[in-house]
Design an enzyme around this catalytic site. Structure first.
Site, PDB file in Angstrom:
ATOM      1  N   LYS A 291      26.352  26.529  95.680  1.00  0.00           N
ATOM      2  CA  LYS A 291      27.673  27.105  95.418  1.00  0.00           C
ATOM      3  C   LYS A 291      28.572  26.852  96.627  1.00  0.00           C
ATOM      4  CE  LYS A 291      29.177  31.329  93.080  1.00  0.00           C
ATOM      5  NZ  LYS A 291      28.842  32.738  92.881  1.00  0.00           N
TER       6      LYS A 291
HETATM    7  O1  G3P Z   1      29.722  35.757  91.714  1.00  0.00           O
HETATM    8  C1  G3P Z   1      31.055  35.522  91.645  1.00  0.00           C
HETATM    9  C2  G3P Z   1      31.881  36.557  90.903  1.00  0.00           C
HETATM   10  O2  G3P Z   1      31.311  36.818  89.654  1.00  0.00           O
HETATM   11  C3  G3P Z   1      32.241  37.771  91.698  1.00  0.00           C
HETATM   12  O3  G3P Z   1      32.773  38.793  90.914  1.00  0.00           O
HETATM   13  O4  G3P Z   1      33.441  41.166  90.642  1.00  0.00           O
HETATM   14  O5  G3P Z   1      33.223  40.203  92.954  1.00  0.00           O
HETATM   15  O6  G3P Z   1      35.102  39.553  91.482  1.00  0.00           O
HETATM   16  P1  G3P Z   1      33.680  39.995  91.546  1.00  0.00           P
END
Ligand code: G3P
Length: 212
Positions: A83
């Site tokens: 990633k």
């Molecule tokens: O893993 C990446 C993403 O899904 C993060 O989500 O909730 O931190 O915006 P969030």
């Protein structure tokens, strides 16, 4: 649509994988910091539990360092997907990794043009953060719709991964749009199958059978 789980918590991954077969796992530095396990060990353990892509994020910001880190991560297990942030340095790294057949997930994507750049660099996945777009008043699912529409015009192999999912309506919208996959936090798996009429109906059936 494939379902990835967005967590680094191996216990939750194992629990949910029992009743909802997971297609893959995404982690990020914030999620990894929430569990007390060494990063490489954690990624290997997760890869043994879920038979699918496991995204492990680099922490470097220069392409030279990203490349070094990416190759180390990719060497941990055949399922590892590296990633990388959607920056110029991330795109340089993606181009090189693509030639080495190392799969990549370009993260922190907030626009269709960023997604196009990721595809152009040879990214395997592009993660569109719908929840964080919603947070700033931009309809995240609209960006997903644009990306799917644009990718459909060309021979784009990059998969559209809907990330930063906050509620079940994101899941429904992603499926309706034909997104390749979603990655969702553990709690949403149980929310997805909840319905008051299911609970009410079960109570009625159990009463009829004299079990309540
Ligand atoms: O893993 C990446 C993403 O899904 C993060 O989500 O909730 O931190 O915006 P969030």
């Amino acid at each position: 649509m494939k379902f990835f789980i967005d967590t680094a918590d191996i216990h939750q991954i194992k629990e949910i994988n029992q009743w909802f077969p997971l297609d893959g796992v995404t982690t990020n530095p914030t999620l990894v910091a929430q569990v007390e396990q060494e990063h490489h060990h954690l990624i290997r353990s997760i890869s043994e539990v879920v038979k699918g892509p496991v995204s492990a994020e680099v922490l470097s910001t220069s392409s030279e360092e990203m490349l070094k880190e990416a190759r180390e991560l990719a060497g941990l297990h055949s399922q590892v997907v590296v990633k990388l942030p959607l920056t110029q340095q991330g795109l340089i790294t993606t181009r090189i990794l693509s030639k080495e057949n190392i799969p990549t997930n370009l993260t922190l994507c907030f626009s269709a043009l960023q997604a196009l750049a990721a595809a152009r660099a040879g990214a395997t996945f592009v993660s569109i953060f719908v929840g964080r777009l919603d947070d700033i008043g931009i309809d995240g699912m609209e960006i997903v719709s644009q990306v799917i529409h644009i990718f459909s015009h060309y021979q784009v192999d990059t998969k559209v991964l809907v990330a930063s999912v906050r509620h079940v309506s994101h899941l429904l919208a992603a499926a309706e749009l034909g997104a390749d996959m979603v990655t969702i936090p553990p709690a949403l798996f149980s929310q997805m199958i909840q319905h008051p009429l299911t609970d009410k109906g079960l109570t009625q059936f159990l009463k009829s059978a004299g079990r309540l």
